[in-house]
Motif scaffolding. Structure first.
Motif, PDB file in Angstrom:
ATOM      1  N   VAL A   1       0.852  -1.187   0.000  1.00  0.00           N
ATOM      2  CA  VAL A   1       0.000   0.000   0.000  1.00  0.00           C
ATOM      3  C   VAL A   1       0.892   1.242   0.000  1.00  0.00           C
ATOM      4  O   VAL A   1       2.100   1.160   0.209  1.00  0.00           O
ATOM      5  CB  VAL A   1      -0.919   0.029   1.249  1.00  0.00           C
ATOM      6  CG1 VAL A   1      -1.753  -1.244   1.321  1.00  0.00           C
ATOM      7  CG2 VAL A   1      -0.111   0.226   2.529  1.00  0.00           C
ATOM      8  N   VAL A   2       0.273   2.376  -0.240  1.00  0.00           N
ATOM      9  CA  VAL A   2       1.005   3.628  -0.053  1.00  0.00           C
ATOM     10  C   VAL A   2       0.362   4.461   1.051  1.00  0.00           C
ATOM     11  O   VAL A   2       0.786   5.592   1.300  1.00  0.00           O
ATOM     12  CB  VAL A   2       1.141   4.427  -1.370  1.00  0.00           C
ATOM     13  CG1 VAL A   2       2.009   3.669  -2.359  1.00  0.00           C
ATOM     14  CG2 VAL A   2      -0.210   4.756  -1.981  1.00  0.00           C
ATOM     15  N   GLY A   3      -0.645   3.905   1.719  1.00  0.00           N
ATOM     16  CA  GLY A   3      -1.209   4.598   2.880  1.00  0.00           C
ATOM     17  C   GLY A   3      -2.289   5.607   2.529  1.00  0.00           C
ATOM     18  O   GLY A   3      -2.420   6.642   3.180  1.00  0.00           O
ATOM     19  N   THR A   4      -3.084   5.274   1.501  1.00  0.00           N
ATOM     20  CA  THR A   4      -4.147   6.185   1.080  1.00  0.00           C
ATOM     21  C   THR A   4      -5.377   6.014   1.964  1.00  0.00           C
ATOM     22  O   THR A   4      -5.768   4.895   2.279  1.00  0.00           O
ATOM     23  CB  THR A   4      -4.545   5.899  -0.376  1.00  0.00           C
ATOM     24  OG1 THR A   4      -3.370   5.798  -1.161  1.00  0.00           O
ATOM     25  CG2 THR A   4      -5.452   6.986  -0.918  1.00  0.00           C
ATOM     26  N   ALA A   5      -5.986   7.118   2.354  1.00  0.00           N
ATOM     27  CA  ALA A   5      -7.236   7.066   3.102  1.00  0.00           C
ATOM     28  C   ALA A   5      -8.022   8.333   2.827  1.00  0.00           C
ATOM     29  O   ALA A   5      -7.451   9.382   2.517  1.00  0.00           O
ATOM     30  CB  ALA A   5      -6.962   6.919   4.594  1.00  0.00           C
ATOM     31  N   VAL A   6      -9.330   8.219   2.929  1.00  0.00           N
ATOM     32  CA  VAL A   6     -10.203   9.351   2.631  1.00  0.00           C
ATOM     33  C   VAL A   6     -11.426   9.283   3.525  1.00  0.00           C
ATOM     34  O   VAL A   6     -11.872   8.200   3.899  1.00  0.00           O
ATOM     35  CB  VAL A   6     -10.613   9.336   1.130  1.00  0.00           C
ATOM     36  CG1 VAL A   6     -11.443   8.096   0.805  1.00  0.00           C
ATOM     37  CG2 VAL A   6     -11.374  10.585   0.735  1.00  0.00           C
ATOM     38  N   THR A   7     -11.939  10.426   3.908  1.00  0.00           N
ATOM     39  CA  THR A   7     -13.202  10.464   4.623  1.00  0.00           C
ATOM     40  C   THR A   7     -13.791  11.858   4.469  1.00  0.00           C
ATOM     41  O   THR A   7     -13.242  12.703   3.749  1.00  0.00           O
ATOM     42  CB  THR A   7     -13.035  10.100   6.113  1.00  0.00           C
ATOM     43  OG1 THR A   7     -14.330   9.937   6.696  1.00  0.00           O
ATOM     44  CG2 THR A   7     -12.276  11.184   6.879  1.00  0.00           C
ATOM     45  N   LYS A   8     -14.919  12.084   5.127  1.00  0.00           N
ATOM     46  CA  LYS A   8     -15.504  13.416   5.113  1.00  0.00           C
ATOM     47  C   LYS A   8     -16.294  13.629   6.391  1.00  0.00           C
ATOM     48  O   LYS A   8     -16.707  12.673   7.052  1.00  0.00           O
ATOM     49  CB  LYS A   8     -16.400  13.613   3.894  1.00  0.00           C
ATOM     50  CG  LYS A   8     -17.722  12.839   3.946  1.00  0.00           C
ATOM     51  CD  LYS A   8     -18.559  13.159   2.743  1.00  0.00           C
ATOM     52  CE  LYS A   8     -19.969  12.631   2.886  1.00  0.00           C
ATOM     53  NZ  LYS A   8     -20.786  13.322   3.910  1.00  0.00           N
ATOM     54  N   VAL A   9     -16.467  14.886   6.751  1.00  0.00           N
ATOM     55  CA  VAL A   9     -17.399  15.268   7.805  1.00  0.00           C
ATOM     56  C   VAL A   9     -18.342  16.267   7.156  1.00  0.00           C
ATOM     57  O   VAL A   9     -17.952  17.403   6.893  1.00  0.00           O
ATOM     58  CB  VAL A   9     -16.696  15.941   8.991  1.00  0.00           C
ATOM     59  CG1 VAL A   9     -17.622  15.983  10.195  1.00  0.00           C
ATOM     60  CG2 VAL A   9     -15.398  15.259   9.336  1.00  0.00           C
ATOM     61  N   CYS A  10     -19.557  15.824   6.872  1.00  0.00           N
ATOM     62  CA  CYS A  10     -20.493  16.628   6.085  1.00  0.00           C
ATOM     63  C   CYS A  10     -19.794  17.067   4.808  1.00  0.00           C
ATOM     64  O   CYS A  10     -19.335  16.218   4.065  1.00  0.00           O
ATOM     65  CB  CYS A  10     -21.052  17.771   6.921  1.00  0.00           C
ATOM     66  SG  CYS A  10     -21.989  17.148   8.361  1.00  0.00           S
TER      67      CYS A  10
ATOM     68  N   ASP B   1      -5.804  10.420  -5.228  1.00  0.00           N
ATOM     69  CA  ASP B   1      -5.444   9.263  -6.055  1.00  0.00           C
ATOM     70  C   ASP B   1      -4.282   9.563  -6.991  1.00  0.00           C
ATOM     71  O   ASP B   1      -3.496   8.667  -7.314  1.00  0.00           O
ATOM     72  CB  ASP B   1      -6.657   8.800  -6.874  1.00  0.00           C
ATOM     73  CG  ASP B   1      -7.677   8.054  -6.024  1.00  0.00           C
ATOM     74  OD1 ASP B   1      -7.345   7.680  -4.882  1.00  0.00           O
ATOM     75  OD2 ASP B   1      -8.804   7.834  -6.508  1.00  0.00           O
ATOM     76  N   VAL B   2      -4.193  10.792  -7.458  1.00  0.00           N
ATOM     77  CA  VAL B   2      -3.064  11.165  -8.321  1.00  0.00           C
ATOM     78  C   VAL B   2      -1.754  10.927  -7.573  1.00  0.00           C
ATOM     79  O   VAL B   2      -0.805  10.345  -8.101  1.00  0.00           O
ATOM     80  CB  VAL B   2      -3.182  12.645  -8.741  1.00  0.00           C
ATOM     81  CG1 VAL B   2      -1.871  13.160  -9.315  1.00  0.00           C
ATOM     82  CG2 VAL B   2      -4.311  12.811  -9.741  1.00  0.00           C
ATOM     83  N   ALA B   3      -1.723  11.362  -6.326  1.00  0.00           N
ATOM     84  CA  ALA B   3      -0.516  11.164  -5.520  1.00  0.00           C
ATOM     85  C   ALA B   3      -0.302   9.687  -5.220  1.00  0.00           C
ATOM     86  O   ALA B   3       0.841   9.214  -5.178  1.00  0.00           O
ATOM     87  CB  ALA B   3      -0.622  11.969  -4.229  1.00  0.00           C
ATOM     88  N   ALA B   4      -1.390   8.967  -5.002  1.00  0.00           N
ATOM     89  CA  ALA B   4      -1.265   7.534  -4.693  1.00  0.00           C
ATOM     90  C   ALA B   4      -0.604   6.795  -5.850  1.00  0.00           C
ATOM     91  O   ALA B   4       0.293   5.967  -5.644  1.00  0.00           O
ATOM     92  CB  ALA B   4      -2.646   6.934  -4.384  1.00  0.00           C
ATOM     93  N   VAL B   5      -1.030   7.091  -7.067  1.00  0.00           N
ATOM     94  CA  VAL B   5      -0.408   6.423  -8.225  1.00  0.00           C
ATOM     95  C   VAL B   5       1.046   6.874  -8.361  1.00  0.00           C
ATOM     96  O   VAL B   5       1.941   6.061  -8.587  1.00  0.00           O
ATOM     97  CB  VAL B   5      -1.186   6.725  -9.526  1.00  0.00           C
ATOM     98  CG1 VAL B   5      -0.598   5.921 -10.679  1.00  0.00           C
ATOM     99  CG2 VAL B   5      -2.671   6.417  -9.373  1.00  0.00           C
ATOM    100  N   ALA B   6       1.280   8.165  -8.183  1.00  0.00           N
ATOM    101  CA  ALA B   6       2.641   8.695  -8.297  1.00  0.00           C
ATOM    102  C   ALA B   6       3.564   8.046  -7.270  1.00  0.00           C
ATOM    103  O   ALA B   6       4.725   7.737  -7.573  1.00  0.00           O
ATOM    104  CB  ALA B   6       2.624  10.211  -8.128  1.00  0.00           C
ATOM    105  N   LEU B   7       3.064   7.816  -6.064  1.00  0.00           N
ATOM    106  CA  LEU B   7       3.876   7.152  -5.037  1.00  0.00           C
ATOM    107  C   LEU B   7       4.180   5.714  -5.435  1.00  0.00           C
ATOM    108  O   LEU B   7       5.303   5.234  -5.239  1.00  0.00           O
ATOM    109  CB  LEU B   7       3.132   7.169  -3.695  1.00  0.00           C
ATOM    110  CG  LEU B   7       3.105   8.512  -2.961  1.00  0.00           C
ATOM    111  CD1 LEU B   7       2.067   8.479  -1.841  1.00  0.00           C
ATOM    112  CD2 LEU B   7       4.475   8.880  -2.405  1.00  0.00           C
TER     113      LEU B   7
END
Lengths: 457, 457
Positions: free
Chosen positions: A329-338, A408-414
């Motif tokens: 993995v490269v440590g990607t995570a995503v979330t939101k608050v409202c 995701d752009v950074a995730a692929v680049a990593l």
């Protein structure tokens, strides 16, 4: 001769592996038995906060594949059946039916360990009372929803990571007064504190009371034995209901007892094919394993359905006679608050330091759409590059609608080991409703590239 | 000795180059003169459709940097001044002031050619009448907006590429009855026809009359000399106003007359540093150059502000004494028609065939968010992989909100030469509001990988 595949755990990793193996090998060639302690299979634990918040109306919506569907697919699925011992040398597992207590040994040729993770629950007083809820399983989600009557007006969420902020949103959507109690100085500790601060400001605006630098040490109970407040190291916070968002740890007691090798974070260690290190025919995937971080070179524990599904696909393909691997993995995570979106990938400053790297960081503010486009939302991007090489190390994003998925752009680049100079030249999609003429990720790359002495390349 | 940099063209590429060179070299070291034929500098031509449609209220919003700002920055900017001859051997340009007709030679040490592109306007009868509008410049956009009185009820848009569909949306938002007349069988010819068909269906739903397989051959004029209809090879289409979206070609007559080398598409050819092939101290960027497509290995013409800005940065960095290069493009583009998002990168089937490649394609349908998440929008992804190697060749996306920017994942992967097997393993951001557990791009990768015999890797 028919081989026997035994799967421990009926959620994403285990049942993906089973389904993929089934697709590749016929009933005569491979018999598959899966043991699941709970009553459900293949459901989206990540979706539970949205069900609790009322955005997803039905529990069934979270179930990707029912027990009946798996059985129709030729998988012998045993629900409410716990594997209580793994005899690795004897290639057999001991199971107990939860209703009857009946115990039985089952032999295997191939074994998939997909026992998942268990939520962290502090041993402090009151934390085991009714009205103190984890939300790791569908059953726990249902129990929390049952609690949310009219007379429940305040909630304390303990822990300000991914699950914590998602549950804070859910409680807010339920109309409760919400207090988030969080030990570090800023919420979202997988971000650096300067970006975490933006999350705190966003939560403030939403009316969530964010109490940081505070450890929850007791759930204070009313005369009915249910919560009335949470006591933290900084004060008392009214709570008709308490929700735990303290993260999870790998559920590997069974594997540990069987003598299988665990990593520093308590998860199983596998090779790229998801075969457990030092074994033959024992595979593991999902929340019970540790994964290689391709940026730091270290193993870590990441409980995420998307990895679990990939592990299952890889295991099932390999058991099925194909060739597949999971590089890490490269440590990607995503979330939101409202409406506030939050994402990260690679290493933050703390992680870069722990990996012994020397880095330079830059923070930029931009908009997710062209600045002049109606409704353009602001976003902040922080980017880390390695000194000397200019290698991209990590990115963090906090912003409005349309911000977060840019990670995701950074995730692929990593994954590809790009430098920030190379990042600047990427041919990212541009049109005013979708991006400024310089995508915010590229604006950050320009800034940090200048700092490390790199031009576009 | 002070060097003299002359810039021809005051929009994105030219003024970015000037500004970057200025940032790196002081007034004593580098004198900068920029000639611009029009009245504006550094504006977003890509934003004009949204201004015409009324979403962007003010023309000024589209201007990133005014002439006054450039002048304050130490750039001698001459507006309404056209360069009419380039004496390459003598290192000088001949200019004409449009108001006075005054002509003058100006010598240079370094030259930036950023003359942009010119819209294709058919020579058919009526196409030069008032009421037939291009929208390539701010002046043209303003002229079109001035036309849109109450008695203008119908519009014909000629050409169904990016500009055409954006203008169709704009005319629709203005309350007009819109007919799109387009020569190929489906709109958006940079997509394959099977995806272009989805765009047509989306436009149908919006109430746009899409007439394909039809060439506009005449603008029929009323007694007032203004359009009343467009005649195409299939019929007559009522039009109080006609808008041209037939694309652009490099504006390189000046460079051609100076003997500079042009490519097969009529654009200037440069090396990676954006220096014009075979010259010393002559640079070119933006819509007047051809760029290398990193997937096909062939040069192509792509008129996009994002490339122009990158070219300007590279040129200005190099003139300024730094080191920068522009490696090429992968053919990424994105647009939308109301809520329908459209994106593509890499090669489509026609382009793959032209490049002499052997490919396999797969098309999948998924959702941009978790399927159970409220408001989840459907999206279609088409992916091409090279037979034998499994190398990703191209991706096309048509779908609802949150679909199109996902093309960036493929754009980065193409830059890095990833296989579709490697694509499957990418650590893309997952949470239910942002993606299904398998991102739709990965679903497409899984399908095409299976077809070319590759597993996750």
């Amino acid at each position: 001769m028919t081989e026997h595949l035994v799967v421990i755990g009926g959620d994403a990793a285990g049942m993906s592996a089973a389904a993929q193996a089934r697709r590749r090998r016929g009933l005569d060639d491979l018999r598959i038995t899966a043991f699941e302690r709970g009553s459900f299979t293949s459901y989206s634990a990540c979706g539970i906060p949205y069900w609790v918040g009322g955005e997803v109306a039905e529990q069934d919506a979270l179930i990707a594949r029912t027990p009946e569907q798996h059985r129709a697919n030729g998988i012998d699925l045993r629900l409410r059946t716990e594997v209580i011992e793994l005899d690795h040398a004897g290639r057999r597992v001991l199971t107990r039916e939860l209703e009857t207590g009946k115990e039985q040994w089952t032999g295997y040729d191939q074994l998939v360990i997909a026992t998942g993770a268990e939520p962290v629950r502090p041993a402090h007083p009151g934390f085991d009372a009714p009205g103190v809820h984890g939300v790791h399983t569908l059953d726990e989600g249902a129990a929390l929803i049952d609690t949310l009557h009219e007379d429940v007006r305040s909630a304390v969420v303990v822990g300000g990571g991914y699950i914590g902020v998602e549950l804070a949103e859910a409680m807010l959507l339920r109309g409760l007064h919400v207090t988030l109690v969080h030990r570090p100085a800023e919420p979202m500790p997988t971000l650096d504190p300067d970006l975490g601060r933006l999350v705190r400001l966003g939560m403030d605006k939403l009316g969530i009371e964010v109490v940081t630098g505070a450890e929850a040490v007791e759930v204070l109970l009313g005369p009915d034995g249910r919560p009335r407040a949470v006591r933290s190291t900084v004060g008392e916070h009214p709570a008709d209901v308490v929700v735990l968002g303290l993260g999870v740890r790998p559920r590997t007691a069974l594997a540990r007892a069987a003598g299988l090798t665990l990593g520093a974070h308590g998860g199983l260690l596998t090779d790229e094919t998801m075969r457990v290190a030092g074994t033959d025919g024992v595979w593991a995937g999902g929340d019970c394993v540790e994964v290689l971080n391709l940026v730091s070179g270290a193993y870590q524990h990441v409980a995420l359905g998307t990895h679990a599904n990939k592990h299952g696909l890889v295991i099932g393909t390999n058991i099925g006679g194909g060739r597949a691997s999971f590089p890490g993995v490269v440590g990607t995570a995503v979330t939101k608050v409202c409406d506030l979106e939050i994402a990260r990938t690679g290493l933050n400053e703390r992680e870069a330091a722990a990996a012994g790297l020397r880095w330079t960081a830059a923070v930029i503010e931009s908009t997710a759409q062209a600045g002049y486009y109606p409704g353009a939302t602001t976003m902040t991007v922080k980017m880390l590059a390695e000194q000397g090489t200019g290698r991209l190390l990590g990115v963090q994003i906090v912003g409005g609608a349309g911000s977060a998925k840019r990670i995701d752009v950074a995730a692929v680049a990593l994954s590809c080991g790009l430098t920030v100079g190379q990042l600047i030249s990427l041919d990212l999609a541009y049109a005013p409703p979708f991006s400024p003429v310089w995508d915010p990720v590229l604006v950050a790359a320009r800034k940090v590239a200048t700092l490390v002495g790199q031009g576009p390349s």
